[in-house]
Design an enzyme around this catalytic site. Structure first.
Site, PDB file in Angstrom:
ATOM      1  N   LYS A   1       0.845  -1.164  -0.029  1.00 53.86           N
ATOM      2  CA  LYS A   1       0.150   0.043  -0.006  1.00 53.86           C
ATOM      3  C   LYS A   1       0.914   1.246  -0.061  1.00 53.86           C
ATOM      4  O   LYS A   1       0.587   2.181  -0.729  1.00 53.86           O
ATOM      5  CB  LYS A   1      -0.978   0.094   1.211  1.00 53.86           C
ATOM      6  CG  LYS A   1      -2.029  -0.906   0.928  1.00 53.86           C
ATOM      7  CD  LYS A   1      -2.781  -1.370   2.252  1.00 53.86           C
ATOM      8  CE  LYS A   1      -3.820  -2.559   2.087  1.00 53.86           C
ATOM      9  NZ  LYS A   1      -4.503  -2.925   3.229  1.00 53.86           N
TER      10      LYS A   1
ATOM     11  N   ASP B   1     -11.305   2.138   3.496  1.00 55.76           N
ATOM     12  CA  ASP B   1     -11.691   0.637   3.153  1.00 55.76           C
ATOM     13  C   ASP B   1     -12.973   0.410   3.022  1.00 55.76           C
ATOM     14  O   ASP B   1     -13.467  -0.955   2.610  1.00 55.76           O
ATOM     15  CB  ASP B   1     -11.292  -0.236   4.489  1.00 55.76           C
ATOM     16  CG  ASP B   1      -9.730  -0.934   4.457  1.00 55.76           C
ATOM     17  OD1 ASP B   1      -9.336  -1.225   3.559  1.00 55.76           O
ATOM     18  OD2 ASP B   1      -9.153  -1.001   5.601  1.00 55.76           O
TER      19      ASP B   1
ATOM     20  N   GLN C   1      -5.009  -2.212   9.515  1.00 61.30           N
ATOM     21  CA  GLN C   1      -4.870  -3.619   8.841  1.00 61.30           C
ATOM     22  C   GLN C   1      -5.378  -4.610   9.579  1.00 61.30           C
ATOM     23  O   GLN C   1      -5.374  -4.552  10.798  1.00 61.30           O
ATOM     24  CB  GLN C   1      -3.248  -3.629   8.431  1.00 61.30           C
ATOM     25  CG  GLN C   1      -2.995  -4.793   7.784  1.00 61.30           C
ATOM     26  CD  GLN C   1      -3.637  -4.793   6.079  1.00 61.30           C
ATOM     27  OE1 GLN C   1      -3.600  -3.581   5.476  1.00 61.30           O
ATOM     28  NE2 GLN C   1      -3.726  -5.822   5.658  1.00 61.30           N
TER      29      GLN C   1
HETATM   30  N1  GUN Z   1      -6.638  -7.436   5.674  1.00 60.02           N
HETATM   31  C1  GUN Z   1      -6.978  -7.930   4.491  1.00 60.02           C
HETATM   32  N2  GUN Z   1      -7.477  -7.351   3.484  1.00 60.02           N
HETATM   33  C2  GUN Z   1      -7.461  -6.338   4.120  1.00 60.02           C
HETATM   34  C3  GUN Z   1      -8.245  -5.007   3.572  1.00 60.02           C
HETATM   35  O1  GUN Z   1      -8.741  -4.832   2.334  1.00 60.02           O
HETATM   36  N3  GUN Z   1      -8.300  -3.928   4.536  1.00 60.02           N
HETATM   37  C4  GUN Z   1      -7.537  -4.015   5.705  1.00 60.02           C
HETATM   38  N4  GUN Z   1      -7.561  -2.894   6.515  1.00 60.02           N
HETATM   39  N5  GUN Z   1      -7.185  -5.020   6.130  1.00 60.02           N
HETATM   40  C5  GUN Z   1      -7.307  -6.066   5.307  1.00 60.02           C
END
Ligand code: GUN
Length: 298
Positions: free
Chosen positions: A52, A119, A96
């Site tokens: 990211k 998200d 996350q």
């Molecule tokens: N863990 C796995 N996929 C995601 C996601 O799309 N966003 C976040 N914040 N954590 C994750």
């Protein structure tokens, strides 16, 4: 069979975002900023967060990562979120997942400012999505819809079978594809671990979305001829054919299913890159909401 090249489409969208961000930096004296909170040292989460960070960097989006100990208390985590919620320079915030067991994930997600919830996991944004209001869409479902759109795949009136009912993929994508939109207007069947006759149902799908989290679960006999197959799974499994000793596979047994369907997403290079780019799209949207009085998320 046509391969749905998520990597290529994601690159095109990244270029579009980069151009828009560079225009913002030139004209508006600011830049979109995404903050990520990473709790603990889970290797997969560390990899996702570093991806990211590098995606943001390439698009000109500022990124900051708050790395917190796995032993942090829930209260301290909530205070960090509150601090970022109140920082006017930060437009998007993600925490996350997964979080350590002693932390209540629902409470954490609910504490994120919905305006910064890029998200799209906050109950307010999920509710807006359900009602068809403008909102931040969860990244993977948004990426899937974008792929169907950019490949001009007809969805209206089609039977879409979704395998898996997670909050972040299966449930939202079934909502998005059943809405009165384009892409959309599907008749959706959502299958899960308690579904009886899953093979018979998946065989009826014009569009099959595999988000069940089980390596190569979908076999050729579960797919109708000329179906469109979207594989959301990603699993790292041992392989004696690669230098690293591992390879990535999806929820679909690619070799045999590919021969039977009209379109299929590969793993890697299908849905994954689209998920990553959707987060950048939401971060740009968060910036615009804040700085240009664009209130599509209000
Ligand atoms: N863990 C796995 N996929 C995601 C996601 O799309 N966003 C976040 N914040 N954590 C994750």
């Amino acid at each position: 069979m046509n391969l749905i090249d998520g990597k290529k489409i994601a690159e095109e969208i990244k270029e579009e975002i980069k151009r828009e961000v560079s225009h913002i930096i030139d004209k508006e004296n600011g830049a979109p900023h995404l903050a990520a909170i990473l709790v603990g040292d889970d290797p997969a989460s560390q990899t996702y967060v570093s991806h990211k960070e590098s995606d943001c960097k390439k698009a000109g989006i500022i990124s900051s990562v708050y790395r917190l100990s796995k032993d942090i208390s829930e209260k301290e985590l909530l205070e960090t979120i509150e601090f970022i919620n109140n920082d006017d320079e930060i437009h998007g915030l993600i925490v996350q997942l997964p979080l350590p067991d002693h932390i209540d994930v629902d409470k954490v997600i609910a504490s994120i400012d919905p305006e910064k919830d890029v998200d799209g996991f906050h109950p307010v944004n999920i509710g807006k999505m359900l009602l068809g209001y403008p909102s931040y869409l969860p990244a993977t479902p948004a990426g899937i819809v974008e792929l169907l759109d950019r490949y001009d795949i007809e969805t209206e009136g089609k039977h879409c079978v979704v395998l898996g009912r997670s909050n972040i993929v299966g449930t939202p994508v079934s909502v998005l594809l059943s809405r009165k939109t384009s892409p959309g207007n599907c008749t959706v069947t959502l299958c899960h671990s308690k579904t009886e006759n899953i093979k018979e149902i998946s065989r009826q799908a014009d569009i099959l979305i595999a988000a069940i989290g089980r390596p190569e679960f979908v076999t050729e006999d579960m797919v109708k001829k000329d179906a469109v197959v979207i594989d959301v799974g990603i699993h790292r499994v041992p392989s004696d054919k690669t230098k690293s000793g591992f390879k990535l596979i999806g929820d679909v047994k690619f070799e045999e299913v590919a021969k039977k369907c009209s379109y299929i997403t590969p793993v890697p290079g299908g849905v994954g890159p689209m998920t990553r780019v959707a987060l950048l799209q939401n971060t740009l949207k968060a910036y615009k909401n804040k700085h240009r009085g664009q209130t599509q998320n209000k």
